[in-house]
Design a protein around this motif. Sequence first.
Motif, short mmCIF file in Angstrom:
data_model
loop_
_atom_site.label_atom_id
_atom_site.label_comp_id
_atom_site.label_asym_id
_atom_site.label_seq_id
_atom_site.Cartn_x
_atom_site.Cartn_y
_atom_site.Cartn_z
N ARG A 84 -27.20 16.40 -21.41
CA ARG A 84 -26.97 15.22 -20.59
C ARG A 84 -27.82 14.05 -21.06
N SER A 88 -25.81 10.89 -16.73
CA SER A 88 -25.11 12.10 -16.29
C SER A 88 -26.05 13.06 -15.57
N PHE A 89 -27.32 13.06 -15.94
CA PHE A 89 -28.30 13.91 -15.28
C PHE A 89 -28.44 13.50 -13.81
N ASP A 92 -25.18 14.33 -11.88
CA ASP A 92 -25.05 15.75 -11.52
C ASP A 92 -26.01 16.12 -10.39
#
Length: 294
Positions: A84, A88-89, A92
């Motif tokens: 990631r 995106s980290f 999520d």
Amino acid sequence: MGDGQETSNSTTGKNYRLIAEIDPPKGVDLEPFIDTALQLRGRVDTTRVTDSEHAIMRMSPLAPCVSLMDRGFEPEMTITGRDRNRISFQADLLSAAALGINRIVIKKGHDPAEGDQPVARSSGDLDLVTMLKCAAALNSGKDLGGESLTGTPTFDIDVAIDLSDDVNLNRERAEFFRQMAGYGVKSVTLGPTYDLNIIEPFIPFAEETGIKLNTSVMFLKSVTMIRYLNNLPGVPSIPQEYLKKMMDAPVKKDAGMEVAAGFIKEVAPLCDGVVLLAIGWRDRLSQFLDLIGR
């Protein structure tokens, strides 16, 4: 509710949590994963779901965690920075929080070259500190860019560290734990080792900061496996006494489980939690819990 009750060590009076780490499926069939977790219900304190552990592609931990929660579990979700970037980290993590997953384990993740798709590239955007900054920012109601969130997560953060990392000198350990405390980390999980001399130096710094200390125990499948691990650079060696126990065991198929059971009796009084890494032996976890009286 948790998956079980904390075990009390009668010698020290210290309670320790027993955590079973389970890999999601390599596919879409969750039934074997759920069956394993149900067999462990009430016998372990927490189920920890991995995130493509050892860089082997598997289902994201989100769906398995939700499936466990639907059955009354409070799982811990592992999330790595390997695959990631910081966008995106955070995305999520917000998805996890929206689904009710609040217990997370942050780790760097193994190099893709070690896994089943070695041509994959890691993002290279996230080190451990940046991941912790992300989680701490989200817990404060903002993203890493300082923008306010519509709804704030309440993550309990565990950090899993690889013992081959350069956290070897006492000054490095002290700095590491103080830094973790600053990011609101609740617990630190050490990578697998059978060497008490590796674990013990971390204890005073965990006690100083109030961070709980977990250690990981990997099942040793054979003498060949021990010799292989002992020849890997950067991996803590398995002490010779355990190699001898494996060699002398009358029932070879059970030797690794008996060695792990004996080691847990030694290490449990020192730590707040023990994480069981049943790599490839998920179907034998129940048998192992019988062995240690769980």
